[in-house]
Scaffold this active site. Sequence first.
Site, PDB file in Angstrom:
ATOM      1  N   LYS A  35       0.839  -1.191   0.000  1.00  0.00           N
ATOM      2  CA  LYS A  35       0.000   0.000   0.000  1.00  0.00           C
ATOM      3  C   LYS A  35       0.879   1.249   0.000  1.00  0.00           C
ATOM      4  O   LYS A  35       2.085   1.195   0.253  1.00  0.00           O
ATOM      5  CB  LYS A  35      -0.918   0.013   1.226  1.00  0.00           C
ATOM      6  CG  LYS A  35      -1.815  -1.208   1.367  1.00  0.00           C
ATOM      7  CD  LYS A  35      -2.931  -1.221   0.346  1.00  0.00           C
ATOM      8  CE  LYS A  35      -3.881  -2.383   0.595  1.00  0.00           C
ATOM      9  NZ  LYS A  35      -5.012  -2.392  -0.338  1.00  0.00           N
ATOM     10  N   LYS A  36       0.260   2.396  -0.267  1.00  0.00           N
ATOM     11  CA  LYS A  36       0.955   3.674  -0.207  1.00  0.00           C
ATOM     12  C   LYS A  36      -0.049   4.765   0.133  1.00  0.00           C
ATOM     13  O   LYS A  36      -1.253   4.618  -0.080  1.00  0.00           O
ATOM     14  CB  LYS A  36       1.660   3.989  -1.528  1.00  0.00           C
ATOM     15  CG  LYS A  36       0.715   4.195  -2.702  1.00  0.00           C
ATOM     16  CD  LYS A  36       1.498   4.530  -3.962  1.00  0.00           C
ATOM     17  CE  LYS A  36       0.573   4.691  -5.172  1.00  0.00           C
ATOM     18  NZ  LYS A  36       1.329   5.036  -6.395  1.00  0.00           N
TER      19      LYS A  36
ATOM     20  N   ILE B  96      -5.305   5.943   1.028  1.00  0.00           N
ATOM     21  CA  ILE B  96      -4.413   4.787   0.986  1.00  0.00           C
ATOM     22  C   ILE B  96      -4.863   3.900  -0.163  1.00  0.00           C
ATOM     23  O   ILE B  96      -6.056   3.643  -0.339  1.00  0.00           O
ATOM     24  CB  ILE B  96      -4.419   4.026   2.328  1.00  0.00           C
ATOM     25  CG1 ILE B  96      -3.427   2.863   2.279  1.00  0.00           C
ATOM     26  CG2 ILE B  96      -5.806   3.552   2.707  1.00  0.00           C
ATOM     27  CD1 ILE B  96      -3.202   2.204   3.622  1.00  0.00           C
ATOM     28  N   CYS B  97      -3.905   3.470  -0.977  1.00  0.00           N
ATOM     29  CA  CYS B  97      -4.234   2.683  -2.157  1.00  0.00           C
ATOM     30  C   CYS B  97      -3.106   1.697  -2.407  1.00  0.00           C
ATOM     31  O   CYS B  97      -2.092   1.689  -1.707  1.00  0.00           O
ATOM     32  CB  CYS B  97      -4.447   3.587  -3.377  1.00  0.00           C
ATOM     33  SG  CYS B  97      -2.985   4.533  -3.846  1.00  0.00           S
ATOM     34  N   LYS B  98      -3.289   0.864  -3.416  1.00  0.00           N
ATOM     35  CA  LYS B  98      -2.268  -0.102  -3.781  1.00  0.00           C
ATOM     36  C   LYS B  98      -1.070   0.607  -4.411  1.00  0.00           C
ATOM     37  O   LYS B  98      -1.199   1.676  -4.988  1.00  0.00           O
ATOM     38  CB  LYS B  98      -2.828  -1.137  -4.757  1.00  0.00           C
ATOM     39  CG  LYS B  98      -3.913  -2.024  -4.160  1.00  0.00           C
ATOM     40  CD  LYS B  98      -4.389  -3.037  -5.190  1.00  0.00           C
ATOM     41  CE  LYS B  98      -5.463  -3.936  -4.605  1.00  0.00           C
ATOM     42  NZ  LYS B  98      -5.950  -4.930  -5.602  1.00  0.00           N
TER      43      LYS B  98
END
Length: 281
Positions: free
Chosen positions: A124-125, A136-138
């Site tokens: 995640k980042k 927050i997403c992949k």
Amino acid sequence: MADGERSPLLSDLGDGGGMGAAMGPGAPSPGSALPTAPPYGGPGPASNKPQGFPEFPAAHGSVITGEDPPPYSPLTSPESGSAPMITCRVCQSLINVEGKMHQHVVKCGVCNEATPIKNAPQGKKYVRCPCNCLLICKVTSQRIACPRPYCKRIINLGPVHAGPLSPEPQPVGVRVICGHCKNNFLWTEFSDRTLARCPHCRKVSSIGMRYPRKRCFCCFLLGVLLALAAAGLVGGTWTLAYKYGGIYASWAILLLLALACIGRGIYWACMRVSHPVQSFS
């Protein structure tokens, strides 16, 4: 103002160099010698010692000999504490994270926005929208949408490189000329089964003559053996075939296998061959 008020104090004492001399009318001339005053407290007339002044006590040092100086203690503010603090990424205010170290993000009490205190989970980042919403997403995501109803902004993250940029590897393989369309293409598989499909005409050809000749010989040999076996079976069971109809089926199976092997041998014999022209190492 009287003349006595302008005259210096203790005008009757001198310092041996003419400084502090009396300024009254009874002062000696500049060329005459000035009398020297006896030292204070030494032998001399009793009238020269000031009256009514107690004697000065003996001087003591500022630090008593043999005693250590007081220990150093830095000044501390009564409002300061040992609680861990971080700075808000939006309004730059201080956020107390005591008791929240197990969380990944904390909420600022001033702007009510989230600030990360730990790295994002694996894969995640974090991405902050222009409206200051922390998302927050992949890691592999290229486009995300802000969930806030008044924003709904689409954020383009661009391509993601999983590792450091490295130059493309040099091609390793054989440059061959297609036996069908005569175009060049690179073939990278090396094995006994050297069959290649041309990317231009999508037809299969053999790299070199060794492999198709070997397969052609094996297929013809197997076809001949099956044909001989079928002939022997027919000759040996000719009289019995009238009574047992299943013998005809065995004849047909052997003959079909022999024909299939011979046909496969013909296919390998007619296989187009692609010839290598250049190799990369």
